[in-house]
Design an enzyme around this catalytic site. Structure first.
Site, PDB file in Angstrom:
ATOM      1  N   LYS B  74      -6.615   4.309  -0.900  1.00 35.72           N
ATOM      2  CA  LYS B  74      -5.405   5.670  -0.712  1.00 35.72           C
ATOM      3  C   LYS B  74      -5.957   6.635  -1.863  1.00 35.72           C
ATOM      4  O   LYS B  74      -6.450   6.301  -2.820  1.00 35.72           O
ATOM      5  CB  LYS B  74      -4.205   4.959  -1.294  1.00 35.72           C
ATOM      6  CG  LYS B  74      -3.078   6.083  -1.203  1.00 35.72           C
ATOM      7  CD  LYS B  74      -1.960   5.240  -1.560  1.00 35.72           C
ATOM      8  CE  LYS B  74      -0.414   6.280  -1.524  1.00 35.72           C
ATOM      9  NZ  LYS B  74       0.693   5.415  -2.156  1.00 35.72           N
ATOM     10  N   SER B 149       4.418   5.662   1.251  1.00 34.33           N
ATOM     11  CA  SER B 149       3.552   6.594   1.409  1.00 34.33           C
ATOM     12  C   SER B 149       1.850   6.302   1.637  1.00 34.33           C
ATOM     13  O   SER B 149       0.947   7.049   1.905  1.00 34.33           O
ATOM     14  CB  SER B 149       3.371   7.470  -0.023  1.00 34.33           C
ATOM     15  OG  SER B 149       2.893   6.443  -0.912  1.00 34.33           O
ATOM     16  N   SER B 173       5.992   1.821  -1.036  1.00 33.67           N
ATOM     17  CA  SER B 173       4.912   2.606  -0.464  1.00 33.67           C
ATOM     18  C   SER B 173       3.783   1.727   0.217  1.00 33.67           C
ATOM     19  O   SER B 173       3.008   2.280   0.909  1.00 33.67           O
ATOM     20  CB  SER B 173       4.322   3.742  -1.398  1.00 33.67           C
ATOM     21  OG  SER B 173       5.328   4.411  -1.672  1.00 33.67           O
TER      22      SER B 173
END
Lengths: 89, 466
Positions: B74, B149, B173
């Site tokens: 990420k 996210s 997330s």
């Protein structure tokens, strides 16, 4: 400067206004009931014990790390990062 | 699905595939993909590392289990020399000067990072639409959001572009996008994995979390990243979780679920029905199931967002264009800060920063922030009591199915409420795993603090039960 600062000044965001969606979240908190109103009287903090603090040592950055940090700030004058004029208090 | 890590490891050892070939295949797939999962491909670094693995194998040297396994990161993690943009305009040209501890541990084990993955900017969002790289499209239906996210990370795993990915979970997330894309996603106990080198959003709940297609791969990656780190003083020493210890599920006797989650008006009727059907299947295996009382969903969401916004206002105050990121110069330093932050932060990030500063400001902190802290303590105490009564808490991951791309941006409050079932466990700092079974967006398995092993064990039990 006023003692009570507005959110745009506090946030360094021009013209910032509180949001309705966020204010509705805060209203729920205001109206919620809790048996424990003292946030400092709990056992759930992730505290580090005094015996477990890390040593206060200076670690030299690698040459590559220093170079990348410089690359992230291309504006330079005599080897220093260029900063805008400092404001008066 | 069986462990992909073990399968690929065996294929490499048996010389059925080459590591360079494997990495090139994954890089090609990522490059061609139309789901907007990629912020940057790490082609040069990855192929160089792959060539080293091939050379080792050719020389007859032993390779470790993770050696040569491609993974995604990420784009909120530091990986030295690569861009760390947080999917934001402010940091779009920012290069990581150092490497996050969790990622370094994977590098040390020989795993190969191949992509920095798209996500909600600074972790702010539940749909991966709050990004300068374009909304992440769901792996199952590209008209729907990828989830957030860590949306890019979840879609990459679901589409087999990466074998596993490393997301970050603050209020859900990792677990929510895992649920939206039918894969496993773990938020470990807070402090099990070092946060050093993960961009801080809300420090008291930020966790490094793996996403993968099997329980076994989650276990392998979790073990590789866990451990005490002097650079993150909230970390603790943890035991390695052995494969054999999560296969025997005989010691799980009781499961609980929060009846207010299921009786809520906000839950999708099909998700409710499927969840209750899963509970019946668990009962049929002889496990006792208990209904538990819990805080209302709106209190959980409000407590989480109040504290998270306060922490993000504080954490992101360093992003002023002088210490980090692009700067827009103006007449003086104060104006330069303000114009940089006004122009370079997204609307959602600004909303959270302003909310956080409201919470922490004079006149607000007592009745909101301090009350929020007191509520978090009450929530934690509630969990402690629950885990005296049950071994595992089971819940749906989300109250409803993934929204269409564009819908979340129109209604921020609805987006915050979509986190209703994930944020409570974050406030409790508990280990929680999304299992892609039981409902359309999966089931969430939670155990008491530091009991990550039990979570994985129960996930194995569910594989044979549902």
């Amino acid at each position: 400067m006023s003692k009570i600062m507005t959110v745009d000044v506090l946030s360094s965001i021009k013209g910032a206004q509180p949001s309705k969606a966020v204010s509705r979240l805060f209203d729920v908190i205001k109206n919620a009931q809790t048996t424990n109103n003292n946030p400092f009287n709990n056992n759930h903090n992730n505290c580090v014990s005094l015996n477990n603090l890390r040593d206060d040592v200076v670690v030299e950055s690698s040459t590559l790390e220093k170079q990348i940090i410089k690359d992230n700030f291309p504006k330079e004058k005599a080897g220093y990062l260029v900063v805008s004029k400092v404001i008066d208090a | 699905m069986e462990s992909q890590i073990q399968q690929i490891h065996q294929q490499l050892v048996d010389k059925k595939i080459s590591c360079v070939g494997l990495i090139q295949e994954k890089l090609n797939a990522l490059k061609e993909n139309t789901h907007n999962t990629v912020n940057a491909l790490l082609s040069e670094l990855a192929l160089e590392k792959a060539a080293n693995v091939d050379a080792k194998i050719a020389n007859g040297e032993t390779i470790g289990l993770l050696e040569g396994i491609p993974f995604g990161v990420k784009d909120v993690y530091m990986l030295q020399g690569t861009y760390a943009t947080a999917s934001s305009d402010l940091l779009k040209n920012y290069k990581s000067p150092y490497t996050a501890t969790a990622i370094q541990k994977l590098l040390n084990a020989g795993a190969i990072p191949i992509v920095k993955e798209n996500c909600d900017s600074f972790g702010h969002g539940s749909s991966s639409e709050n990004t300068i790289f374009g909304a992440v499209k769901n792996a199952v239906n590209p008209e729907l959001v990828g989830g957030g996210s860590s949306g890019g990370s979840a879609v990459n795993v679901a589409k087999d572009y990466t074998i596993f990915s490393i997301g970050g979970d603050t209020g859900g997330s990792v677990r929510q996008p895992a649920g939206y894309n039918n894969i496993y996603g773990l938020k470990p106990t807070y402090g099990r994995i070092s946060r050093y080198g993960l961009m801080a959003y809300a420090s008291s709940t930020d966790c490094v979390g793996p996403l993968a297609k099997s329980v076994e791969d989650i276990r392998i990656v979790l073990n590789a990243m866990s451990g005490k780190d002097t650079k993150d003083q909230t970390t603790y020493t943890s035991e390695t979780i052995e494969e054999s210890s999560i296969l025997n599920t005989d010691d799980i006797k009781t499961v609980g679920y929060f009846k207010n989650f299921i009786e809520s008006e906000a839950i999708d009727a099909q998700i409710k029905e499927d969840f209750l059907a899963s509970i019946e299947k668990i009962k049929a295996k002889g496990i006792q199931v208990k209904e538990l009382d819990f805080f209302k969903s709106d209190i959980l969401v409000s407590t989480y967002y109040t504290l998270a916004m306060a922490e993000t206002a504080s954490n992101l105050s360093r992003l002023d264009g002088t210490n980090y990121g692009d700067r827009i110069d103006d007449k003086d330093l104060k104006e330069s800060y303000a114009i940089t932050r006004s122009e370079k932060f997204s609307e959602e990030t600004k909303r959270r920063i302003v909310g956080g500063n409201q919470v922490l400001s004079q006149g607000f902190s007592d009745e909101i922030y301090l009350k929020g802290l007191a509520l978090r303590d009450a929530i934690s105490e509630n969990f402690e009591k629950d885990f005296e009564a049950v071994d595992i808490i089971l819940s749906p991951v989300t109250p409803s199915t993934p929204p269409k791309i564009g819908d979340s941006l129109k209604d921020p409050l609805a987006m915050y409420l979509s986190d209703a079932y994930t944020v409570g466990f974050s406030l409790g700092q508990l280990p929680t795993l999304t299992v892609p079974q039981g409902t359309q967006t999966g089931l969430q398995v939670t155990a008491a603090k530091n009991n990550d092993e039990l979570v994985l064990k129960f996930a194995n039990f569910l594989k044979d039960t549902i």
